[in-house]
Design an enzyme around this catalytic site. Structure first.
Site, PDB file in Angstrom:
ATOM      1  N   ILE A  73      49.603 -10.311   0.256  1.00  0.00           N
ATOM      2  CA  ILE A  73      50.274  -9.821   1.144  1.00  0.00           C
ATOM      3  C   ILE A  73      51.934 -11.074   1.446  1.00  0.00           C
ATOM      4  CG2 ILE A  73      50.872  -8.678   3.016  1.00  0.00           C
ATOM      5  CD1 ILE A  73      47.331  -8.006   2.586  1.00  0.00           C
ATOM      6  N   HIS A 122      45.063   0.691  11.817  1.00  0.00           N
ATOM      7  CA  HIS A 122      44.747  -0.107  11.312  1.00  0.00           C
ATOM      8  C   HIS A 122      45.303   1.021   9.513  1.00  0.00           C
ATOM      9  CE1 HIS A 122      41.355  -3.112   9.570  1.00  0.00           C
ATOM     10  NE2 HIS A 122      41.988  -2.819   9.135  1.00  0.00           N
ATOM     11  N   ASP A 176      50.750 -22.745   4.643  1.00  0.00           N
ATOM     12  CA  ASP A 176      49.389 -22.310   4.194  1.00  0.00           C
ATOM     13  C   ASP A 176      48.910 -23.718   3.386  1.00  0.00           C
ATOM     14  OD1 ASP A 176      47.364 -21.205   1.903  1.00  0.00           O
ATOM     15  OD2 ASP A 176      48.448 -19.286   2.637  1.00  0.00           O
ATOM     16  N   ASP A 191      48.711  -3.884  13.471  1.00  0.00           N
ATOM     17  CA  ASP A 191      47.973  -2.713  12.863  1.00  0.00           C
ATOM     18  C   ASP A 191      46.225  -2.636  12.889  1.00  0.00           C
ATOM     19  OD1 ASP A 191      48.192  -0.592  10.967  1.00  0.00           O
ATOM     20  OD2 ASP A 191      46.795  -1.383   9.994  1.00  0.00           O
ATOM     21  N   GLU A 216      38.618  -2.403  17.713  1.00  0.00           N
ATOM     22  CA  GLU A 216      38.966  -1.459  17.438  1.00  0.00           C
ATOM     23  C   GLU A 216      37.731  -0.796  17.583  1.00  0.00           C
ATOM     24  OE1 GLU A 216      39.984  -1.809  13.015  1.00  0.00           O
ATOM     25  OE2 GLU A 216      41.558  -3.438  14.048  1.00  0.00           O
TER      26      GLU A 216
HETATM   27  N1  LIG Z   1      45.737  -3.805   7.668  1.00  0.00           N
HETATM   28  C1  LIG Z   1      44.990  -3.208   6.486  1.00  0.00           C
HETATM   29  O1  LIG Z   1      44.568  -2.278   6.842  1.00  0.00           O
HETATM   30  C2  LIG Z   1      44.792  -4.866   5.572  1.00  0.00           C
HETATM   31  C3  LIG Z   1      45.081  -4.014   4.251  1.00  0.00           C
HETATM   32  C4  LIG Z   1      44.757  -4.974   3.416  1.00  0.00           C
HETATM   33  C5  LIG Z   1      44.317  -6.830   3.717  1.00  0.00           C
HETATM   34  N2  LIG Z   1      44.302  -7.326   4.892  1.00  0.00           N
HETATM   35  C6  LIG Z   1      44.160  -8.000   5.283  1.00  0.00           C
HETATM   36  O2  LIG Z   1      45.716  -9.126   5.032  1.00  0.00           O
HETATM   37  C7  LIG Z   1      45.165 -10.856   4.982  1.00  0.00           C
HETATM   38  C8  LIG Z   1      45.664 -10.807   3.779  1.00  0.00           C
HETATM   39  O3  LIG Z   1      45.418 -10.270   2.817  1.00  0.00           O
HETATM   40  P1  LIG Z   1      46.088 -10.822   0.865  1.00  0.00           P
HETATM   41  O4  LIG Z   1      45.364  -9.973   0.133  1.00  0.00           O
HETATM   42  O5  LIG Z   1      47.060 -11.224   0.902  1.00  0.00           O
HETATM   43  O6  LIG Z   1      45.105 -11.886   0.669  1.00  0.00           O
HETATM   44  P2  LIG Z   1      44.981 -13.409   0.131  1.00  0.00           P
HETATM   45  O7  LIG Z   1      43.263 -13.841  -0.469  1.00  0.00           O
HETATM   46  O8  LIG Z   1      45.780 -12.687  -1.154  1.00  0.00           O
HETATM   47  O9  LIG Z   1      45.821 -14.389   0.999  1.00  0.00           O
HETATM   48  C9  LIG Z   1      45.208 -15.078   2.409  1.00  0.00           C
HETATM   49  C10 LIG Z   1      45.789 -15.972   2.077  1.00  0.00           C
HETATM   50  O10 LIG Z   1      45.676 -17.117   3.577  1.00  0.00           O
HETATM   51  C11 LIG Z   1      45.326 -18.287   2.885  1.00  0.00           C
HETATM   52  N3  LIG Z   1      44.418 -18.937   4.014  1.00  0.00           N
HETATM   53  C12 LIG Z   1      43.230 -19.486   4.171  1.00  0.00           C
HETATM   54  N4  LIG Z   1      43.371 -19.666   5.563  1.00  0.00           N
HETATM   55  C13 LIG Z   1      44.130 -19.772   6.021  1.00  0.00           C
HETATM   56  C14 LIG Z   1      44.796 -20.565   7.391  1.00  0.00           C
HETATM   57  N5  LIG Z   1      44.079 -21.256   7.914  1.00  0.00           N
HETATM   58  N6  LIG Z   1      46.298 -21.072   7.458  1.00  0.00           N
HETATM   59  C15 LIG Z   1      47.267 -20.867   6.646  1.00  0.00           C
HETATM   60  N7  LIG Z   1      46.524 -20.094   5.253  1.00  0.00           N
HETATM   61  C16 LIG Z   1      45.495 -19.552   5.454  1.00  0.00           C
HETATM   62  C17 LIG Z   1      45.251 -18.663   1.638  1.00  0.00           C
HETATM   63  O11 LIG Z   1      44.939 -19.603   0.985  1.00  0.00           O
HETATM   64  C18 LIG Z   1      45.838 -17.521   1.270  1.00  0.00           C
HETATM   65  O12 LIG Z   1      46.380 -18.072   0.191  1.00  0.00           O
HETATM   66  C19 LIG Z   1      43.352  -9.889   4.312  1.00  0.00           C
HETATM   67  O13 LIG Z   1      42.763 -10.434   6.139  1.00  0.00           O
HETATM   68  C20 LIG Z   1      42.977  -8.696   4.537  1.00  0.00           C
HETATM   69  O14 LIG Z   1      41.939  -8.478   4.954  1.00  0.00           O
HETATM   70  C21 LIG Z   1      44.683  -6.038   6.310  1.00  0.00           C
END
Ligand SMILES: NC(=O)c1ccc[n+]([C@@H]2O[C@H](COP(=O)([O-])OP(=O)(O)OC[C@H]3O[C@@H](n4cnc5c(N)ncnc54)[C@H](O)[C@@H]3O)[C@@H](O)[C@H]2O)c1
Length: 302
Positions: A150, A273, A169, A250, A255
């Site tokens: 994302i 959310h 990251d 979001d 929640e």
């Molecule tokens: N709002 C929603 O409805 C919704 C929907 C989908 C995903 N999400 C959330 O979005 C977030 C990201 O999802 P994604 O698919 O991109 O995940 P992803 O696993 O592809 O990316 C997460 C990134 O965070 C990095 N990371 C881990 N610990 C870290 C730290 N301490 N500091 C900085 N970076 C760090 C990882 O290296 C990774 O590159 C997750 O929390 C997921 O649950 C929310």
């Protein structure tokens, strides 16, 4: 073989499972006891976030081979208990990336141009443009914390908005769209900060008072990842001190029941959310989880 779908998924996914000859039961909102009783009849279960696949439920699944989660987070599945029983746990991590990244831009422009407040005011019959002087995002710096699926999708969109994109990251050294920097630089240089990390012991409250006090005055903050990554009490303090110019969430620390100290603030924008709540993301999730579960069940017969 029988598949139980215990949270609603897109009908295209259900049809796909049936078209392959599997017996599919859709039984939503079962109580813990009802699910515990029912689970013994099924080789696979498909859930979203509502059904809690606890140790107790998993242990009652005598025939259970696959738990499919339509969506990303596996917070509602006891992975350890599943692993112990040799049950495969699968999810669909890619399906909501565009939907969440688009919501982030909805948040950015909503805050920068005061769209929710301006809408409220014209609904009251007011027409005062002076009250809603905004900020252009072109030329501004966006700091992306967590450069995964994302985070990267947000960067691609930020480029189209002519923003400077920096990212932090610890697990990503370089990126074609993002200048990778340390967290201190993100906090110091960003006009807009958005978090896209998982919720872990390291990331819980990773944006709190200490970090907020280092931010530029007027910074816009966004959390569409997981509640608790940004400390809401600290944001309240940052809003009161005038450091934070806008906060968009979001996801929230609480929640269920829903509560947040940020609701009374004019420069708060929020949604319940809904990051993945688009027709497209839900359809992709339904079809992809159906394909993955089918694949696992077919493998059992080989
Ligand atoms: N709002 C929603 O409805 C919704 C929907 C989908 C995903 N999400 C959330 O979005 C977030 C990201 O999802 P994604 O698919 O991109 O995940 P992803 O696993 O592809 O990316 C997460 C990134 O965070 C990095 N990371 C881990 N610990 C870290 C730290 N301490 N500091 C900085 N970076 C760090 C990882 O290296 C990774 O590159 C997750 O929390 C997921 O649950 C929310």
């Amino acid at each position: 073989m029988k598949i139980l779908i215990s949270d609603p998924i897109h009908s295209d996914g259900v049809n796909l499972l049936r078209s392959e000859g599997f017996e599919v039961d859709e039984k939503f909102y079962l109580s813990k006891e009802e699910l515990k009783k029912a689970i013994g009849d099924y080789e696979a279960i498909i859930v979203r976030s509502k059904t809690k696949m606890t140790k107790e439920i998993i242990e009652a699944g005598n025939k259970l081979k696959v738990i499919g989660r339509a969506g990303v987070g596996l917070d509602n599945v006891d992975k350890e208990a599943a692993e112990k029983k040799g049950i495969k746990v699968i999810n669909t991590p890619d399906v909501s990336t565009s939907s969440v990244a688009e919501l982030v831009f909805g948040f950015i422009i909503s805050m920068a141009r005061h769209i929710p407040k301006a809408t409220e005011s014209i609904k009251k019959g007011e027409f005062d443009k002076e009250k809603f002087s905004g900020m252009e995002v072109a030329g501004k710096t966006i700091g992306i914390i967590g450069v995964g699926r994302i985070g990267y999708a947000v960067a691609k969109r930020a480029e189209a908005f002519e923003m400077k994109v920096i990212g932090y990251d610890p697990y990503v050294n370089s990126s074609d769209k993002i200048k990778m920097v340390d967290l201190e630089t993100i906090l110091r240089d960003s006009d807009i900060i958005t978090v896209h990390v998982p919720l872990t012991d390291q990331t819980r409250h990773m944006i709190s008072n200490k970090e907020i006090n280092k931010m530029k005055r007027g910074v816009l903050l966004i959390n569409a990842a997981r509640g608790g990554i940004i400390d809401e009490e600290a944001v309240k303090d940052g809003l009161d001190k005038g450091i934070i110019g806008g906060i968009a969430l979001d996801v929230f620390e609480s929640e269920k029941p829903f509560k947040s100290v940020l609701l009374p603030y004019d420069n708060f924008v929020g949604t319940p959310h809904i990051g993945a709540q688009t027709e497209e993301a839900q359809k992709r999730a339904g079809i992809e989880i159906a394909k993955k579960v089918l694949n696992e069940l077919k493998n059992l017969n080989r």
